[in-house]
Design an enzyme around this catalytic site. Structure first.
Site, PDB file in Angstrom:
ATOM      1  N   GLU A  56     -16.220 -17.240  53.216  1.00  0.00           N
ATOM      2  CA  GLU A  56     -15.544 -18.293  52.468  1.00  0.00           C
ATOM      3  C   GLU A  56     -14.245 -17.817  51.811  1.00  0.00           C
ATOM      4  OE1 GLU A  56     -16.181 -21.343  52.338  1.00  0.00           O
ATOM      5  OE2 GLU A  56     -18.181 -21.496  53.192  1.00  0.00           O
ATOM      6  N   GLU A  59     -12.305 -13.392  54.262  1.00  0.00           N
ATOM      7  CA  GLU A  59     -11.617 -13.526  55.545  1.00  0.00           C
ATOM      8  C   GLU A  59     -10.606 -14.662  55.501  1.00  0.00           C
ATOM      9  OE1 GLU A  59     -14.650 -13.976  58.446  1.00  0.00           O
ATOM     10  OE2 GLU A  59     -15.203 -11.863  58.445  1.00  0.00           O
ATOM     11  N   HIS A 268      -0.637  -3.213 -33.428  1.00  0.00           N
ATOM     12  CA  HIS A 268       0.247  -2.859 -34.547  1.00  0.00           C
ATOM     13  C   HIS A 268       0.860  -4.096 -35.211  1.00  0.00           C
ATOM     14  CE1 HIS A 268       3.795  -3.122 -31.712  1.00  0.00           C
ATOM     15  NE2 HIS A 268       4.348  -3.582 -32.818  1.00  0.00           N
ATOM     16  N   GLU A 287      13.147 -26.357 -32.906  1.00  0.00           N
ATOM     17  CA  GLU A 287      12.965 -27.782 -32.666  1.00  0.00           C
ATOM     18  C   GLU A 287      11.492 -28.116 -32.474  1.00  0.00           C
ATOM     19  OE1 GLU A 287      15.256 -29.035 -29.342  1.00  0.00           O
ATOM     20  OE2 GLU A 287      17.194 -28.395 -30.176  1.00  0.00           O
ATOM     21  N   GLU A 292       3.813 -28.283 -28.724  1.00  0.00           N
ATOM     22  CA  GLU A 292       3.213 -27.186 -29.485  1.00  0.00           C
ATOM     23  C   GLU A 292       1.771 -27.501 -29.888  1.00  0.00           C
ATOM     24  OE1 GLU A 292       7.618 -27.606 -30.679  1.00  0.00           O
ATOM     25  OE2 GLU A 292       5.875 -28.918 -30.439  1.00  0.00           O
ATOM     26  N   ASP A 316      -2.727   0.305 -28.299  1.00  0.00           N
ATOM     27  CA  ASP A 316      -2.056  -0.758 -29.049  1.00  0.00           C
ATOM     28  C   ASP A 316      -2.357  -2.124 -28.427  1.00  0.00           C
ATOM     29  OD1 ASP A 316      -0.444  -2.028 -30.869  1.00  0.00           O
ATOM     30  OD2 ASP A 316       1.453  -1.448 -29.909  1.00  0.00           O
ATOM     31  N   SER A 412       7.080  -7.715 -29.727  1.00  0.00           N
ATOM     32  CA  SER A 412       5.834  -6.945 -29.726  1.00  0.00           C
ATOM     33  C   SER A 412       4.631  -7.856 -29.528  1.00  0.00           C
ATOM     34  CB  SER A 412       5.677  -6.199 -31.049  1.00  0.00           C
ATOM     35  OG  SER A 412       6.467  -5.045 -31.075  1.00  0.00           O
TER      36      SER A 412
END
EC number: 3.4.21.22
Length: 462
Positions: A56, A59, A268, A287, A292, A316, A412
């Site tokens: 199949e 050849e 500190h 302001e 806030e 610290d 700081s």
């Protein structure tokens, strides 16, 4: 006896006639012996040869359907067909690192061993390279597979690499949208650094610093760092974890939000008996902006190794408990705190940013609008050479050798932050320095990686 020689030929002829059946074969059997069998294949195709495959497909040229009739099995036919059509793509062994090659038509596929990926299994897929492509945290499983994870308030995205918010206001994220150009900060991404081996990253953390910490300085450093010199004005909500600490008279230090009930700052900054007010969501201190939130501090917890009489700046760091929880929103958001290993890794990225309302130049006025500044990490050897004061293992240097940019008086306690893939993590606390933005001098920061376990233990929300 004279006639005897004539008998010999007759005898031989009779012998040959009697042995004819042993010498001559019939046509069918002779053909089997004399016909040379065809060696139509000696390679990998032999494993597929069945029945009339030679007739199949060898050849004559066959179709997939004809080959399927031979094998009577689609999977086997497909394997045969891949090699039959264009040869074996795996013949050159393209898969690396133990990968297994599977042939395909005009292509191939590598099945990689655990810990490798890529077309040819050429990429190291462990946490050691580019953090395993995880956007936050990476861990290698026992079978050498990558497991990505996220900090609190995030969850893994569908790609199992990225982290997406799991709460409305997750830590370290800016949620205010700006119409103006994108604000540039010290955002970093994972490189090819070997993150899997963190020995170098944490070596100075495990050095015995007890002797150093117990030494009394002959003189104090010139300045508490309460400033950002050479910085830029922040936009409202750009640094939503920043807070300002108010005393009875004026603002004096900064801090960062850990969660709704806790603030981290420099030890500190605290004075025994002081009443402290924390203002979150602040932008312009001159302001009222309606963003806030004000809270009173009901408990202060300096680190248990902090002793100002021995050294004002060693260990610290301090925590402040608020009387009421903050309400998280786009202007009030916590900073992320990673574990010790990743806090060190993020710091070693080499670029962070600091923020505060400190002096905008040395001995100058205090800033009204929140300032921020990118500061590069300074290697330890350069840091030690830059000052006569002790730089302990719980400190690090950051800043510019040429001067002109630095944190300064009034800053700081504020955060040193590293932004990683769009999420900001706490990596330091502004502590001290010599003058502000002086050439050849650097800002000195508390190394947060030394204290993350303590921070997480003390600030748990019940």
């Amino acid at each position: 006896m004279a006639d005897a020689p004539g008998l010999i030929p007759i005898f031989l002829l009779g012998y040959l006639l009697s042995t004819e059946c042993a010498v001559f074969l019939d046509r069918e059997n002779a053909t089997k012996i004399l016909t040379r069998p065809k060696r139509y294949n000696s390679g990998k195709l032999e494993e597929f040869v069945q029945g009339n495959l030679e007739r199949e497909c060898i050849e004559e040229r066959c179709s997939f359907e004809e080959a399927r009739e031979v094998f009577e099995n689609t999977e086997k036919t497909t394997e045969f067909w891949k090699q039959y059509v264009d040869g074996d793509q795996c013949e050159s062994n393209p898969c690396l690192n133990g990968g297994i090659c599977k042939d395909d038509i005009n292509s191939y596929e590598c099945w990689c061993q655990a810990g490798f990926e890529g077309r040819n299994c050429e990429l190291d897929a462990t946490c050691s390279i580019k953090n395993g492509r995880c956007k936050q945290f990476c861990k290698n499983s026992p079978d050498n597979k990558i497991i990505c994870s996220c900090t609190e308030g995030y969850q893994l995205a569908e790609d199992q690499k990225s982290c997406e918010p799991a709460v409305p206001f997750p830590c370290g994220r800016v949620s205010v949208a700006y119409n103006s150009k994108k604000i540039t900060r010290a955002e970093t991404v994972f490189s090819n650094t070997d993150y899997g081996n963190s020995t170098e990253l944490i070596l100075d953390d495990i050095t015995n610093s007890t002797i150093l910490d117990n030494l009394t300085e002959n003189s104090e450093p010139i300045n508490d760092f309460t400033r950002v010199v050479g910085g830029e004005n922040a936009k409202p909500g750009q640094i939503p974890w920043q807070v300002i600490l108010n005393g009875e008279i004026e603002a004096f230090c900064g801090g960062a939000i850990i969660n709704e009930k806790w603030i981290v700052t420099a030890a500190h900054c605290l004075k025994p008996g002081d009443k402290i007010e924390v203002v979150a969501g602040e932008h312009n201190i001159d302001e009222k902006e309606d963003t806030e939130q004000r809270r009173n501090v009901i408990r202060t917890i300096p680190h248990h190794q902090y002793n100002a009489t021995i050294n004002k700046y060693s260990h610290d760091i301090a925590l402040l408990e608020l009387d009421k929880p903050l309400i998280l929103n786009s202007y009030v958001t916590p900073i992320c705190v990673a574990n010790k290993e990743y806090t060190n890794i993020f710091l070693k990225f080499g670029s962070g940013y600091v923020s505060g309302w400190g002096k905008v130049f040395n001995k100058g006025r205090q800033a009204s609008i929140l300032q921020y500044l990118r500061v590069p990490l300074v290697d330890r050897a350069t840091c030690l050479r830059s000052t006569k004061f002790s730089i302990y293992n719980n400190m690090f240097c950051a800043g510019y050798r040429e001067g002109g940019k630095d944190s300064c008086e009034g800053d700081s306690g504020g955060p040193h932050v590293t932004e990683v893939e769009g999420t900001s993590f706490l990596t330091g606390i502004i502590s001290w320095g010599e003058e502000c933005a002086m050439k050849g001098k650097y800002g000195i920061y508390t190394k947060v990686s030394r204290y993350v376990n303590w921070i997480k233990e003390k600030t748990k929300l019940t």
